[in-house]
Design an enzyme around this catalytic site. Structure first.
Site, PDB file in Angstrom:
ATOM      1  CD  GLU A  38      42.300  33.830  55.845  1.00 34.32           C
ATOM      2  OE1 GLU A  38      40.798  33.812  56.523  1.00 34.32           O
ATOM      3  OE2 GLU A  38      43.637  34.321  56.272  1.00 34.32           O
ATOM      4  CB  THR A  87      39.132  37.489  57.372  1.00 30.17           C
ATOM      5  OG1 THR A  87      39.411  36.046  57.509  1.00 30.17           O
ATOM      6  CG2 THR A  87      37.351  36.810  57.771  1.00 30.17           C
ATOM      7  CG  HIS A 204      45.415  32.538  58.384  1.00 31.05           C
ATOM      8  ND1 HIS A 204      46.470  33.794  59.256  1.00 31.05           N
ATOM      9  CD2 HIS A 204      44.371  34.015  58.694  1.00 31.05           C
ATOM     10  CE1 HIS A 204      45.736  35.050  60.155  1.00 31.05           C
ATOM     11  NE2 HIS A 204      44.823  35.004  60.106  1.00 31.05           N
ATOM     12  CG  ASP A 264      40.021  35.967  52.888  1.00 30.88           C
ATOM     13  OD1 ASP A 264      41.064  35.660  52.834  1.00 30.88           O
ATOM     14  OD2 ASP A 264      40.699  36.219  54.439  1.00 30.88           O
TER      15      ASP A 264
HETATM   16  C1  GP9 Z   1      40.043  34.008  61.908  1.00 32.97           C
HETATM   17  C2  GP9 Z   1      40.204  34.654  60.655  1.00 32.97           C
HETATM   18  C3  GP9 Z   1      41.186  35.430  59.865  1.00 32.97           C
HETATM   19  O1  GP9 Z   1      38.826  33.656  62.541  1.00 32.97           O
HETATM   20  O2  GP9 Z   1      38.461  33.832  60.169  1.00 32.97           O
HETATM   21  O3  GP9 Z   1      40.923  36.070  60.127  1.00 32.97           O
HETATM   22  P1  GP9 Z   1      42.331  37.064  59.163  1.00 32.97           P
HETATM   23  O4  GP9 Z   1      43.392  37.125  60.079  1.00 32.97           O
HETATM   24  O5  GP9 Z   1      42.443  36.569  57.577  1.00 32.97           O
HETATM   25  O6  GP9 Z   1      41.585  38.372  59.138  1.00 32.97           O
HETATM   26 MN    MN Z   2      40.969  36.503  56.183  1.00 33.90          MN
END
Ligand code: GP9
Ligand code: MN
Length: 438
Positions: A38, A87, A204, A264
């Site tokens: 992430e 993501t 995140h 990602d």
């Molecule tokens: C939440 C995670 C975050 O389920 O996959 O997604 P993002 O905010 O990075 O698009």
């Molecule tokens: Mn993400």
């Protein structure tokens, strides 16, 4: 319409990049374990953060060891290609070798209606793979529960499959250590060979401290709290992955699997990069849009236990290139699929990396926010010579063509007309992701 499909098919035929003979099929029949890193940018690899006493701390020792391992094909010029779907756009790119949408997210806008020929469906029908996504968050975030069925995923282990509580989770889901730890029991019971994706979240935004785990890891000392915490949460992800690999080694799954790790999208946005610059050795006032473009690099590594000729590959590529690369490693031809990327190992791979908004990077040039830069100097090319004008025009056309083709396929739902793959269309109604034990 079927005429639009013809144009897309022509594009794909013209851009097909044949497999590299030495790589084709080297991972045939192996389980595939995707590890979604992430918000993880390439600059974290091999990075050392100095604490207030000037002592250096390696942020991601485990990922660094994988990166340099003789069993890993690592890429250091690999870029994310996502836009607002973040993501979920990365997932769209990796599962389909198509881009996300220019506005909003494909998952939420088209995930419930389009016909896809996504990785789970291809691998199931051509090589008997079972597929599963693991993610310790609500199933409906990004419309995943709906979209995954259209991609052909057999299983989706969402937050209801985990012992999740306030202590071990935050607003984006369960923290990586308990998440990966509790995932192993499910992974072990999947019918092999399987295609599985682990979506981590601890690294995140807002990169805040959440338990004692990373207490030992220093925060950076800038004026921006977001930057300051980013290294510690990345370090936590790194430790979580190290643990995950030991579970898999203990369970025996490790030797029968290959691991595909990818970042990602960026974790630190361009608006914060000037503040980050000194930590990367550049004075804030010297930081430019050229540097912002280079920061869109994310990790891409393919770890194949048993392989001994791994290396750091400098090929320029992006997330759209992953699926044909993977299929060829598994010994599956990508020839008859509507995929817009090219195998990164192919001798025919073209090194033009499109960003979703039409900017792009190549080994020689960077086009970002309306300016063309020379990669050798990092400076804008204010007065391109005739040869450069010709090259820029050609690159612009190539990038536009790839993006427009993607949009036509997605917005026109063109795969519903496509027959040549020989794939049975996915019936989303055949899947039920509800946790029966609940
Ligand atoms: C939440 C995670 C975050 O389920 O996959 O997604 P993002 O905010 O990075 O698009
Ligand atoms: Mn993400």
């Amino acid at each position: 319409s079927p005429t639009d499909l013809k144009e897309a098919v022509n594009y794909v035929d013209q851009h097909y990049a044949k497999p590299n003979d030495e790589m084709f099929g080297i991972a045939k029949g192996k389980n595939v374990i995707y590890i979604h890193l992430e918000s993880f940018q390439q600059f974290l690899i091999d990075y050392q953060l100095a604490d207030e006493n000037g002592t250096s701390h390696t942020v991601t020792p485990f990922l660094n060891s994988l990166y340099h391992d003789q069993s890993t094909y690592s890429f250091d010029n690999f870029f994310h290609q996502v836009k607002a779907g973040k993501t979920s756009d990365a997932e769209t790119l990796l599962e389909n070798s198509l881009f996300g949408l220019n506005q909003g997210a494909l998952f939420t806008q088209l995930g419930d209606q389009n016909t896809f020929e996504a990785a789970p469906s291809i691998l199931q029908q051509k090589a008997g793979y079972t597929s599963a996504v693991f993610h310790g968050h609500s199933a409906n975030f990004w419309n995943r529960d709906v979209t995954y069925k259209h991609f052909g995923y057999d299983y989706f282990f969402d937050s209801t499959y985990y012992d999740i509580n306030e202590e071990n989770s935050f607003q984006y889901g369960m923290h990586d250590k308990p998440f990966l730890n509790q995932s192993v029991q499910y992974l072990e019971h999947l019918q092999q060979p399987f295609y599985a994706k682990m979506i981590t979240v601890s690294n995140h935004y807002p990169y805040s401290r959440f338990n004692n785990d990373e207490d030992g890891f220093p925060v950076a000392n800038t004026k921006d709290e977001t930057i300051n915490g980013y290294f510690a949460t990345a370090n936590y992800l790194d430790t979580a992955l190290e643990e995950f690999f030991s579970y898999l080694k203990a369970s025996g799954l490790y030797d029968d699997s290959i691991f595909v790790l990818y970042g990602d999208h960026y974790g630190i946005s361009n608006t914060r990069n000037k503040e980050l610059a000194p930590l990367l050795g550049t004075p804030s006032e010297e930081w430019t849009d050229y540097d912002n473009a280079q920061m869109q690099r994310v990790p891409f590594m393919i770890h194949i236990p048993g392989v001994t000729n791994g290396k750091i590959d400098h090929t320029y590529g992006g997330q759209v290139d992953v699926l044909p690369t993977l299929l060829h490693l598994l010994g599956i031809s990508s020839k008859n699929y509507i995929q817009l990327g090219q195998d990164l190992f192919s001798p025919e791979h073209q090194q033009v990396v499109a960003f979703r908004d039409g900017d792009f990077v190549t080994p020689d040039y960077t086009f970002y926010s309306g300016k063309m830069y020379d990669n050798q100097t990092g400076l804008p090319i204010e007065e391109p010579n005739l040869e450069q004008q010709r090259i820029f025009k050609e690159l612009n056309l190539a990038v536009d063509e790839q993006l427009i083709t993607s949009d036509k396929i997605n917005n026109g739902n063109l795969l519903r007309f496509y027959q040549k793959s020989g794939l049975e269309p996915v019936d989303p109604k055949q899947f039920d992701y509800h946790n029966q034990l609940e």
